[in-house]
Design a protein around this motif. Structure first.
Motif, PDB file in Angstrom:
ATOM      1  N   PRO A   1      -6.999   2.381   8.218  1.00  0.00           N
ATOM      2  CA  PRO A   1      -6.274   2.802   7.013  1.00  0.00           C
ATOM      3  C   PRO A   1      -6.374   1.815   5.851  1.00  0.00           C
ATOM      4  O   PRO A   1      -5.380   1.229   5.424  1.00  0.00           O
ATOM      5  CB  PRO A   1      -4.832   2.904   7.519  1.00  0.00           C
ATOM      6  CG  PRO A   1      -4.751   1.818   8.550  1.00  0.00           C
ATOM      7  CD  PRO A   1      -6.094   1.828   9.244  1.00  0.00           C
ATOM      8  N   PHE A   2      -7.574   1.648   5.320  1.00  0.00           N
ATOM      9  CA  PHE A   2      -7.743   0.776   4.162  1.00  0.00           C
ATOM     10  C   PHE A   2      -6.891   1.255   2.982  1.00  0.00           C
ATOM     11  O   PHE A   2      -6.519   0.464   2.113  1.00  0.00           O
ATOM     12  CB  PHE A   2      -9.216   0.733   3.744  1.00  0.00           C
ATOM     13  CG  PHE A   2     -10.106   0.058   4.750  1.00  0.00           C
ATOM     14  CD1 PHE A   2     -10.083  -1.321   4.911  1.00  0.00           C
ATOM     15  CD2 PHE A   2     -10.961   0.802   5.550  1.00  0.00           C
ATOM     16  CE1 PHE A   2     -10.908  -1.950   5.840  1.00  0.00           C
ATOM     17  CE2 PHE A   2     -11.783   0.183   6.484  1.00  0.00           C
ATOM     18  CZ  PHE A   2     -11.753  -1.183   6.636  1.00  0.00           C
ATOM     19  N   TRP A   3      -6.586   2.545   2.961  1.00  0.00           N
ATOM     20  CA  TRP A   3      -5.804   3.146   1.878  1.00  0.00           C
ATOM     21  C   TRP A   3      -4.342   2.716   1.880  1.00  0.00           C
ATOM     22  O   TRP A   3      -3.627   2.974   0.905  1.00  0.00           O
ATOM     23  CB  TRP A   3      -5.861   4.679   1.999  1.00  0.00           C
ATOM     24  CG  TRP A   3      -5.593   5.170   3.391  1.00  0.00           C
ATOM     25  CD1 TRP A   3      -6.519   5.477   4.347  1.00  0.00           C
ATOM     26  CD2 TRP A   3      -4.324   5.391   3.999  1.00  0.00           C
ATOM     27  NE1 TRP A   3      -5.904   5.868   5.520  1.00  0.00           N
ATOM     28  CE2 TRP A   3      -4.551   5.825   5.327  1.00  0.00           C
ATOM     29  CE3 TRP A   3      -3.004   5.262   3.546  1.00  0.00           C
ATOM     30  CZ2 TRP A   3      -3.513   6.134   6.199  1.00  0.00           C
ATOM     31  CZ3 TRP A   3      -1.973   5.572   4.427  1.00  0.00           C
ATOM     32  CH2 TRP A   3      -2.234   6.000   5.736  1.00  0.00           C
ATOM     33  N   ALA A   4      -3.876   2.078   2.932  1.00  0.00           N
ATOM     34  CA  ALA A   4      -2.448   1.772   3.067  1.00  0.00           C
ATOM     35  C   ALA A   4      -2.082   0.373   2.593  1.00  0.00           C
ATOM     36  O   ALA A   4      -0.946  -0.057   2.794  1.00  0.00           O
ATOM     37  CB  ALA A   4      -2.024   1.942   4.532  1.00  0.00           C
ATOM     38  N   PHE A   5      -3.003  -0.313   1.933  1.00  0.00           N
ATOM     39  CA  PHE A   5      -2.762  -1.699   1.523  1.00  0.00           C
ATOM     40  C   PHE A   5      -3.319  -1.952   0.129  1.00  0.00           C
ATOM     41  O   PHE A   5      -4.292  -1.326  -0.293  1.00  0.00           O
ATOM     42  CB  PHE A   5      -3.414  -2.666   2.520  1.00  0.00           C
ATOM     43  CG  PHE A   5      -3.029  -2.377   3.938  1.00  0.00           C
ATOM     44  CD1 PHE A   5      -1.796  -2.788   4.432  1.00  0.00           C
ATOM     45  CD2 PHE A   5      -3.871  -1.653   4.769  1.00  0.00           C
ATOM     46  CE1 PHE A   5      -1.423  -2.487   5.733  1.00  0.00           C
ATOM     47  CE2 PHE A   5      -3.503  -1.353   6.069  1.00  0.00           C
ATOM     48  CZ  PHE A   5      -2.267  -1.773   6.555  1.00  0.00           C
ATOM     49  N   ALA A   6      -2.693  -2.881  -0.571  1.00  0.00           N
ATOM     50  CA  ALA A   6      -3.192  -3.326  -1.873  1.00  0.00           C
ATOM     51  C   ALA A   6      -4.039  -4.575  -1.631  1.00  0.00           C
ATOM     52  O   ALA A   6      -3.526  -5.688  -1.564  1.00  0.00           O
ATOM     53  CB  ALA A   6      -2.032  -3.622  -2.821  1.00  0.00           C
ATOM     54  N   TRP A   7      -5.347  -4.396  -1.500  1.00  0.00           N
ATOM     55  CA  TRP A   7      -6.240  -5.490  -1.154  1.00  0.00           C
ATOM     56  C   TRP A   7      -6.435  -6.430  -2.343  1.00  0.00           C
ATOM     57  O   TRP A   7      -6.218  -6.071  -3.502  1.00  0.00           O
ATOM     58  CB  TRP A   7      -7.575  -4.937  -0.676  1.00  0.00           C
ATOM     59  CG  TRP A   7      -7.432  -4.112   0.567  1.00  0.00           C
ATOM     60  CD1 TRP A   7      -7.172  -2.778   0.649  1.00  0.00           C
ATOM     61  CD2 TRP A   7      -7.501  -4.585   1.911  1.00  0.00           C
ATOM     62  NE1 TRP A   7      -7.079  -2.389   1.967  1.00  0.00           N
ATOM     63  CE2 TRP A   7      -7.283  -3.463   2.761  1.00  0.00           C
ATOM     64  CE3 TRP A   7      -7.736  -5.835   2.491  1.00  0.00           C
ATOM     65  CZ2 TRP A   7      -7.286  -3.574   4.157  1.00  0.00           C
ATOM     66  CZ3 TRP A   7      -7.744  -5.943   3.877  1.00  0.00           C
ATOM     67  CH2 TRP A   7      -7.520  -4.819   4.690  1.00  0.00           C
TER      68      TRP A   7
END
Length: 220
Positions: free
Chosen positions: A53-59
Motif C-alpha cells: 500500500p504505497f498509497w497509504a503514506f506520504a513518502w
C-alpha cells in the motif's frame, strides 16, 4: 465481500484523514500504523495480486515535491501535467492547488486509484484531477502533456532505469520534468540537478528515520 475486495471500504477502515507533515495545506487518508497495514495488505491483498500500500503514506520525495509546487506555483500554473506513479495523489493535489490547468494522476495499483479519488475530493480538487491506471511510460499521453511530476519512483533498478530514460527523453523533447526523491538507490543523480532541498518528517517504520533530507530534481 471482504474489505480486501472493496477498495474504498478498505481505505476508509485502515486510514485516517491527516495533514501532510511538510505540506499541511493538504490532507490525505494515511495509515495509522505503517507496519500493521503493510502486514495486513500482505496477508489480505497478496492473494488477489495487489501490491503493497504505497498509497497509504506520504513518502519523503512526494512531500518535498508537493512543498516545492505549493511554494513555486509558476512551475505548473495554467499547464497540463502528469503525476506519474501518483500513489496517494499528494503531488497531483499539490499541482492542482498550485493552479495547474489539468492534472492526470497515474498509478498501476487499483487501490491507489481509489485513494487518489478520495484524497482529491477531501482537498476540493476532484474536478481538476483525472485518474488513470494506464502505464504511461512511452505513451502518447505523456508526450502530449506540458510536464511530468514523479516522486519516490527510483527504488528498484529496472524500474528506475526505465523511468529515468523515459523522463530524460521527455525532457529532451521540451517537457518540464520535476522529480521528488530523498536519494534512493537508483536515482540517476548524474543526469540531474537539485532545485530545492527539504528536511521532511517521515514514518520511521518505513524510512528508518524521522527526518529525511529530500530534494526536488530536474534534468541537466
Amino acid at each position: 465481500m471482504s474489505l480486501a475486495r472493496d477498495p474504498l471500504a478498505f481505505i476508509r477502515a485502515h486510514t485516517r484523514l491527516r495533514p501532510v507533515p511538510h505540506a499541511p495545506e493538504i490532507v490525505l487518508h494515511v495509515a495509522d500504523e505503517a507496519t500493521d497495514l503493510w502486514q495486513k495488505t500482505e496477508d489480505e491483498l497478496q492473494a488477489i495480486g495487489l501490491p503493497p500500500p504505497f498509497w497509504a503514506f506520504a513518502w519523503a520525495g512526494g512531500q518535498a515535491l508537493a512543498r516545492y509546487l505549493l511554494d513555486h506555483p509558476e512551475t505548473v500554473a495554467g499547464r497540463t501535467v502528469i503525476d506519474f506513479a501518483s500513489g496517494s495523489g499528494l503531488v497531483a493535489i499539490a499541482a492542482a492547488r498550485a493552479g495547474a490547468a489539468r492534472v492526470l494522476a497515474s498509478d498501476l495499483d487499483a487501490f491507489a486509484l481509489h485513494a487518489i479519488a478520495l484524497n482529491a475530493a477531501a482537498n476540493g480538487v476532484a474536478d481538476r484531477i483525472a485518474i488513470t491506471g494506464e502505464n504511461l511510460i512511452g505513451s502518447a499521453t505523456a508526450r502530449d502533456a506540458d510536464g511530468v511530476l514523479a516522486a519516490d519512483v527510483f527504488y528498484e533498478r529496472d524500474l528506475g532505469q526505465a523511468v529515468g530514460d523515459w523522463l530524460a527523453g521527455l525532457h529532451a523533447a521540451g517537457r518540464t520534468i520535476f522529480i521528488g526523491d530523498p536519494g534512493r538507490a537508483y536515482l540517476p543523480k548524474d543526469r540531474l540537478v537539485p532545485r530545492a532541498t527539504y528536511q521532511v518528517p517521515v514514518t520511521r517504520d518505513l524510512e528508518d528515520a524521522e527526518i529525511k533530507t529530500s530534494c526536488v530534481w530536474t534534468f541537466r
